[in-house]
Enzyme design. Structure first.
Site, short mmCIF file in Angstrom:
data_model
loop_
_atom_site.label_atom_id
_atom_site.label_comp_id
_atom_site.label_asym_id
_atom_site.label_seq_id
_atom_site.Cartn_x
_atom_site.Cartn_y
_atom_site.Cartn_z
N GLU A 270 13.23 -23.12 -14.58
CA GLU A 270 12.98 -21.72 -14.19
C GLU A 270 14.21 -20.87 -14.48
O GLU A 270 14.12 -19.75 -14.99
CB GLU A 270 12.59 -21.65 -12.72
CG GLU A 270 12.43 -20.25 -12.15
CD GLU A 270 11.40 -19.38 -12.88
OE1 GLU A 270 10.60 -19.93 -13.67
OE2 GLU A 270 11.42 -18.16 -12.69
N ASN B 217 -0.27 0.29 6.15
CA ASN B 217 0.42 -0.59 5.20
C ASN B 217 0.99 -1.74 6.02
O ASN B 217 1.70 -1.50 7.00
CB ASN B 217 1.55 0.18 4.50
CG ASN B 217 2.25 -0.70 3.44
OD1 ASN B 217 1.72 -1.74 3.05
ND2 ASN B 217 3.42 -0.28 3.02
N ARG C 228 3.49 1.48 -6.93
CA ARG C 228 3.47 0.39 -5.93
C ARG C 228 2.30 -0.57 -6.18
O ARG C 228 2.19 -1.61 -5.56
CB ARG C 228 3.37 0.96 -4.51
CG ARG C 228 4.53 1.86 -4.11
CD ARG C 228 4.18 2.68 -2.89
NE ARG C 228 4.11 1.89 -1.70
CZ ARG C 228 5.14 1.66 -0.86
NH1 ARG C 228 6.32 2.17 -1.16
NH2 ARG C 228 5.01 0.93 0.21
N LYS D 110 3.39 -8.53 -18.68
CA LYS D 110 3.45 -9.02 -17.30
C LYS D 110 2.34 -10.04 -17.04
O LYS D 110 2.51 -10.99 -16.31
CB LYS D 110 3.29 -7.86 -16.31
CG LYS D 110 3.37 -8.26 -14.84
CD LYS D 110 4.65 -8.97 -14.51
CE LYS D 110 4.69 -9.53 -13.11
NZ LYS D 110 5.86 -10.41 -12.89
N GLU E 215 14.18 -15.07 -21.16
CA GLU E 215 13.14 -14.04 -21.30
C GLU E 215 13.67 -12.62 -21.12
O GLU E 215 13.06 -11.67 -21.58
CB GLU E 215 11.96 -14.29 -20.36
CG GLU E 215 12.22 -14.08 -18.89
CD GLU E 215 10.93 -14.24 -18.08
OE1 GLU E 215 9.86 -13.83 -18.54
OE2 GLU E 215 11.01 -14.78 -16.97
N CYS F 283 0.84 -1.20 0.00
CA CYS F 283 0.00 0.00 0.00
C CYS F 283 0.87 1.25 0.00
O CYS F 283 2.06 1.20 0.29
CB CYS F 283 -0.88 -0.01 1.23
SG CYS F 283 -1.84 -1.52 1.38
N LYS G 167 14.29 -17.61 -16.95
CA LYS G 167 14.76 -16.29 -16.53
C LYS G 167 15.79 -15.76 -17.52
O LYS G 167 15.73 -14.62 -17.96
CB LYS G 167 15.37 -16.36 -15.12
CG LYS G 167 14.36 -16.50 -14.03
CD LYS G 167 13.70 -15.20 -13.72
CE LYS G 167 12.24 -15.02 -13.86
NZ LYS G 167 11.29 -15.96 -14.23
N HIS H 139 19.93 -39.03 -23.50
CA HIS H 139 18.83 -39.26 -24.46
C HIS H 139 18.72 -38.15 -25.49
O HIS H 139 17.71 -38.01 -26.15
CB HIS H 139 17.51 -39.41 -23.68
CG HIS H 139 17.55 -40.53 -22.69
ND1 HIS H 139 17.22 -41.82 -23.00
CD2 HIS H 139 17.97 -40.55 -21.39
CE1 HIS H 139 17.38 -42.60 -21.94
NE2 HIS H 139 17.83 -41.84 -20.95
C1 AGP Z 1 7.81 -15.52 -15.81
O1 AGP Z 1 8.97 -14.77 -15.52
C2 AGP Z 1 6.91 -14.85 -16.84
N1 AGP Z 1 6.63 -13.53 -16.48
C3 AGP Z 1 5.70 -15.71 -17.19
O2 AGP Z 1 6.15 -17.02 -17.50
C4 AGP Z 1 4.62 -15.85 -16.09
O3 AGP Z 1 5.10 -16.62 -15.02
C5 AGP Z 1 3.40 -16.54 -16.70
O4 AGP Z 1 2.91 -15.72 -17.73
C6 AGP Z 1 2.29 -16.81 -15.69
O5 AGP Z 1 1.82 -15.60 -15.15
P1 AGP Z 1 0.88 -15.66 -13.85
O6 AGP Z 1 1.70 -16.23 -12.75
O7 AGP Z 1 0.48 -14.24 -13.61
O8 AGP Z 1 -0.29 -16.55 -14.18
#
Ligand code: AGP
Length: 612
Positions: free
Chosen positions: A485, A103, A27, A607, A492, A2, A489, A508
């Protein structure tokens, strides 16, 4: 998180409050409000949605600004109680004399609320915050700061609060901090309070950052700082040289970097109220009917991207601790697969945003097949939360960087809590084992801090590999999803091609890729598959591959074989994935930085993927 603003002085209070709230919009928030104290009746204006809507409502109420002396404002990032006007701040007591913006999270709000209701107080919201004005009113005997101190002695949790009262005719604002930041801006004949520096920069650069356990009584010509026992803690202000943009990122270069370093706090906040005093798990406030949980036969986890990787770790956690079978599906596959859902199955949708189209559709498909729905989500009131029977919120705060970091590690914490709750409800783990895991959970924030101190080492390593064209990430067991993961990272945000594989797959196919140009990140903490993974490192090395190992601190054998070794603290095998994620986030961040990429807004990505 907040946003809070407060102002006392001769300017038009509502304008200063609205301007300050706008400078805190980054924020993230879902509702907002102000309380303005003048010599007549105090005015409170609140609104769901953007600050522009609040501004319009303030104009309609037209608070008498001529004599107005002070006010407080708030942007709410919902944690308890859905986004609504009634749940937005400031909150007031039933006599309408005390107003509070907050907050943080009040851990014992339910007990306090029950006590206050028994004493005749009437509540108007579902929030934890609303207990504060009622508590202050119950202790008020003419001294506002004394009543605030007394009220905070009853409170357990984390908070940054500002309090005003019509009893004072707008002559003071009382602020107090225990966790979420508050900063006092020192003006001439006026003073300011805010959660963060950007809200104050247009008015002053002389600031005093409140410390934990500190209270400030802010008048237009003076500010007194004391601890919660009333002892003076006054000190001269600092002069802030940051720009507003730097201040939003709290001095970090990017939101992603800030969010990587926020993970200890985000994990602590996600644990608040969920660990019992005797190291038990207490998710009943989140999950409601515990009986229903004990009858679950199978879990299906559906998610996308990083959240899917969290789900894959969740499978290991839940199957290992609660001994319930878990299927994990890419939501976009699940939704079209005509999945088989049993009558006692629980479907868990994991989504930071709670708005991912494929995950929402998969959850809808599951519902139509009769499943109970639980979501693990970071945004209160999001679609995923609204369509679930129960929600286990991560309290990571808004995640601005497109690349998910603190949301991911808090999802792992939420899944660990869920696995332990299931184990506790079904008796699949003895109480001392559950207590051991709970003690481990409490240690994780400090362990992550230890890793974050290595941040510069990751920058040096990134320099070595900034021009690599491809990467391979390998892991086994519960660390296999972390290999995926880590690869996500890197790809992307730096646009380097990277693949995550289970190490056992090497023979394999992937081993054909190994040569002197192929860096291979290997997750090799000391666990039950350590020897097997060491064998994979040998395979890579004998083919001139380059190995970057993520290993348990003190492991000399790995450092003799690998080209580079990154150490994480010694931990339980189920904690390793959470810890091993951190260096991979930092590595990806620094490589992207060196390649001049836009770390917070990588190309082609959003996002939240709200379309298929
Ligand atoms: C991960 O770094 C990405 N931003 C992307 O894979 C993300 O995790 C995916 O789009 C799922 O988003 P969510 O967790 O908001 O559902």
């Amino acid at each position: 998180m907040c946003g809070i603003v407060g102002y006392i002085g001769s300017r038009e209070v509502s304008s200063v409050l609205v301007d300050g709230l706008k400078r805190l919009e980054y924020r993230g928030y879902d509702s907002c409000g102000v309380a303005i104290i003048d010599e007549e009746a105090p005015t409170i204006v609140r609104s769901v949605g953007r600050i522009g809507g609040l501004e319009e409502k303030i104009k309609e109420t037209n608070p008498t600004n001529g004599s107005v002396k002070c006010g407080i404002g708030h942007t709410r990032w919902a944690t308890h109680g859905r986004p609504s006007e009634g749940n937005s701040h400031p909150h007031r007591d039933c006599t309408g004399r005390f107003f509070v913006a907050h907050n943080g999270i009040i851990e014992n709000y339910l007990q306090l609320k029950r006590r206050l209701i028994a004493d005749g107080h009437k509540f108007a919201s579902a929030t934890d915050t609303e207990v504060l004005p009622h508590l202050i009113e119950s202790y008020y005997d003419g001294d506002l700061q004394a009543a605030v101190r007394q009220a905070l002695r009853d409170v357990e949790g984390v908070y940054g609060i500002v309090v005003v009262s019509s009893e004072d005719g707008g002559r003071k604002i009382v602020a107090a901090r225990n966790g979420p930041p508050l900063v006092v801006g020192i003006g001439s004949g006026e003073n300011f309070i805010a959660s963060d520096v950007p809200a104050l920069l247009p008015y002053t650069r002389d600031m005093v950052f409140l410390k934990d356990g500190e209270l400030a009584v802010v008048g237009s010509d003076s500010v007194q700082f004391t601890d919660f026992d009333g002892r003076c803690t006054c000190r001269p202000p600092e002069t802030i040289t940051w720009t507003a943009e730097m201040a939003e990122k709290e001095g970090y270069a990017y939101f992603m970097q800030k969010e990587i370093y926020e993970q200890p706090r985000a994990i602590r906040d996600t644990l608040i109220g969920r660990l019992g005093a005797n190291n038990t798990i207490t998710l009943d406030a989140d999950l409601g009917d515990m009986e229903a949980l004990s009858s679950v036969d199978r879990l299906h986890i559906v998610a996308m991207g990083t959240s899917l990787h969290a789900g894959l770790v969740g499978k290991f956690l839940i199957e290992s601790l609660a001994r319930i079978p878990v299927d994990v599906d890419n939501a976009s596959e699940f939704r079209y697969r005509d999945p088989i859902i049993g009558p006692n199955d629980l479907v868990v949708g994991i989504s930071q945003s709670g708005e991912t189209a494929d995950t929402l559709a998969a959850m809808k498909e599951a519902r139509e097949k009769g499943a109970r729905l639980l979501s693990i989500c970071n945004v209160v009131g999001s679609q995923a939360a609204r369509q679930s029977d129960a929600v286990l919120y991560t309290h990571a705060g808004p995640e601005i960087g497109v690349a998910s970091t603190k949301a991911f590690t808090t999802q792992l914490i939420a899944l660990y809590l869920l696995a332990l709750q299931l184990a506790q409800s079904r008796g699949s783990l003895p109480a001392d084992e559950i207590a051991r895991h709970v003690r481990q959970l409490r240690e994780i924030p400090d362990q992550i801090n230890t890793i974050l101190e290595q941040g510069n080492d990751m920058a040096v390593l990134a320099e070595r590999f900034r021009n690599s064209k491809n990467f391979l990430y390998l892991g086994r067991g519960v660390n296999y999803p972390i290999a995926m993961e880590g690869a996500l990272k890197l790809k992307e945000i730096s646009y380097i091609h990277a693949e995550g594989y289970t190490a056992g797959e090497m023979k394999h196919g992937p081993i054909a890729l190994i040569d002197a140009e192929m860096p291979v990140v290997v997750l090799v903490p000391q666990d039950t598959v350590y020897r097997k993974t060491m064998g994979n490192i040998e395979e890579v090395k004998v083919r001139d591959g380059i190995v970057i190992a993520v290993a348990t601190v003190g492991d000399k054998e790995v450092s003799e074989k690998a080209d580079h070794t990154i150490y994480i603290p010694c931990a339980d095998p189920l904690v390793n994935p959470i810890l091993a994620t951190i260096p991979l986030q930092l590595f990806a961040y620094h490589v992207a930085l060196l390649r001049g990429c836009d770390v917070d807004k990588p190309r082609n990505l959003a996002k939240s993927v709200t379309v298929e």
